[in-house]
Design a protein around this motif. Structure first.
Motif, PDB file in Angstrom:
ATOM      1  N   VAL A 236       0.825  -1.203   0.000  1.00 47.52           N
ATOM      2  CA  VAL A 236       0.000   0.000   0.000  1.00 47.52           C
ATOM      3  C   VAL A 236       0.861   1.255   0.000  1.00 47.52           C
ATOM      4  N   ASP A 237       2.037   1.201   0.623  1.00 52.75           N
ATOM      5  CA  ASP A 237       2.926   2.366   0.662  1.00 52.75           C
ATOM      6  C   ASP A 237       3.708   2.546  -0.635  1.00 52.75           C
ATOM      7  N   GLU A 238       3.288   1.863  -1.694  1.00 50.33           N
ATOM      8  CA  GLU A 238       3.838   1.947  -3.052  1.00 50.33           C
ATOM      9  C   GLU A 238       5.193   1.271  -3.221  1.00 50.33           C
ATOM     10  N   ASP A 239       5.672   0.581  -2.225  1.00 50.76           N
ATOM     11  CA  ASP A 239       6.912  -0.177  -2.352  1.00 50.76           C
ATOM     12  C   ASP A 239       6.599  -1.475  -3.097  1.00 50.76           C
ATOM     13  N   ARG A 240       7.560  -1.989  -3.861  1.00 45.81           N
ATOM     14  CA  ARG A 240       7.342  -3.211  -4.643  1.00 45.81           C
ATOM     15  C   ARG A 240       8.531  -4.140  -4.486  1.00 45.81           C
ATOM     16  N   ILE A 241       8.245  -5.428  -4.590  1.00 47.35           N
ATOM     17  CA  ILE A 241       9.297  -6.438  -4.677  1.00 47.35           C
ATOM     18  C   ILE A 241       8.855  -7.476  -5.690  1.00 47.35           C
ATOM     19  N   LEU A 242       9.818  -8.164  -6.246  1.00 45.76           N
ATOM     20  CA  LEU A 242       9.544  -9.272  -7.161  1.00 45.76           C
ATOM     21  C   LEU A 242      10.166 -10.510  -6.548  1.00 45.76           C
ATOM     22  N   ARG A 243       9.370 -11.547  -6.404  1.00 43.07           N
ATOM     23  CA  ARG A 243       9.876 -12.810  -5.854  1.00 43.07           C
ATOM     24  C   ARG A 243       9.958 -13.839  -6.975  1.00 43.07           C
ATOM     25  N   LEU A 244      11.142 -14.410  -7.136  1.00 36.91           N
ATOM     26  CA  LEU A 244      11.359 -15.496  -8.089  1.00 36.91           C
ATOM     27  C   LEU A 244      11.571 -16.762  -7.271  1.00 36.91           C
ATOM     28  N   ARG A 245      10.741 -17.750  -7.520  1.00 34.44           N
ATOM     29  CA  ARG A 245      10.834 -18.983  -6.744  1.00 34.44           C
ATOM     30  C   ARG A 245      10.932 -20.183  -7.667  1.00 34.44           C
TER      31      ARG A 245
END
Length: 118
Positions: A58-67
């Motif tokens: 919600v705070d506009e932070d993003r991450i991408l998880r590769l599994r």
């Protein structure tokens, strides 16, 4: 057998008790709003051995998880988004953005905000 008035009284007590219990639940503090996450549009490699899942907060932070499927190994890419696997599944491309603070700083300075490619 219970008389109707006794049964009605018991049901009324149970309802009031349940309503009171619901009112006593703690509310979510405003400081925790930024921790809420949304799962973005993920991608699965053509061979089905890798899963890429962008997560937005919600705070506009993003991450991408590769599994890697069938494994506990996870690669986390800060500010990653929009994953796309190659046709043979040997590589994945993704956008790398900037942090919300950096984005605000660049916008305030009227500089372009550009994503990188990973």
């Amino acid at each position: 057998m219970l008389r109707p008035s006794l049964l009605t009284s018991l049901m009324l007590v149970a309802t009031v008790t349940a309503a009171t219990a619901q009112e006593q639940k703690p509310t979510v503090p405003v400081a925790d709003y930024g921790k809420w996450e949304y799962l973005g549009r993920g991608a699965l490699s053509p061979r089905g051995d890798w899963l890429a899942a962008p997560i937005r907060r919600v705070d506009e932070d993003r991450i991408l998880r590769l599994r890697r499927v069938g494994s506990d190994s996870v690669v986390v890419i800060a500010h990653g988004d929009r994953p796309a696997f190659s046709n043979d599944g040997r590589w994945v491309a993704y956008a790398i953005g900037v942090s919300p603070k950096e984005r605000a700083k660049l916008t305030k300075a009227k500089k372009p905000v550009q994503d990188a490619l990973g």
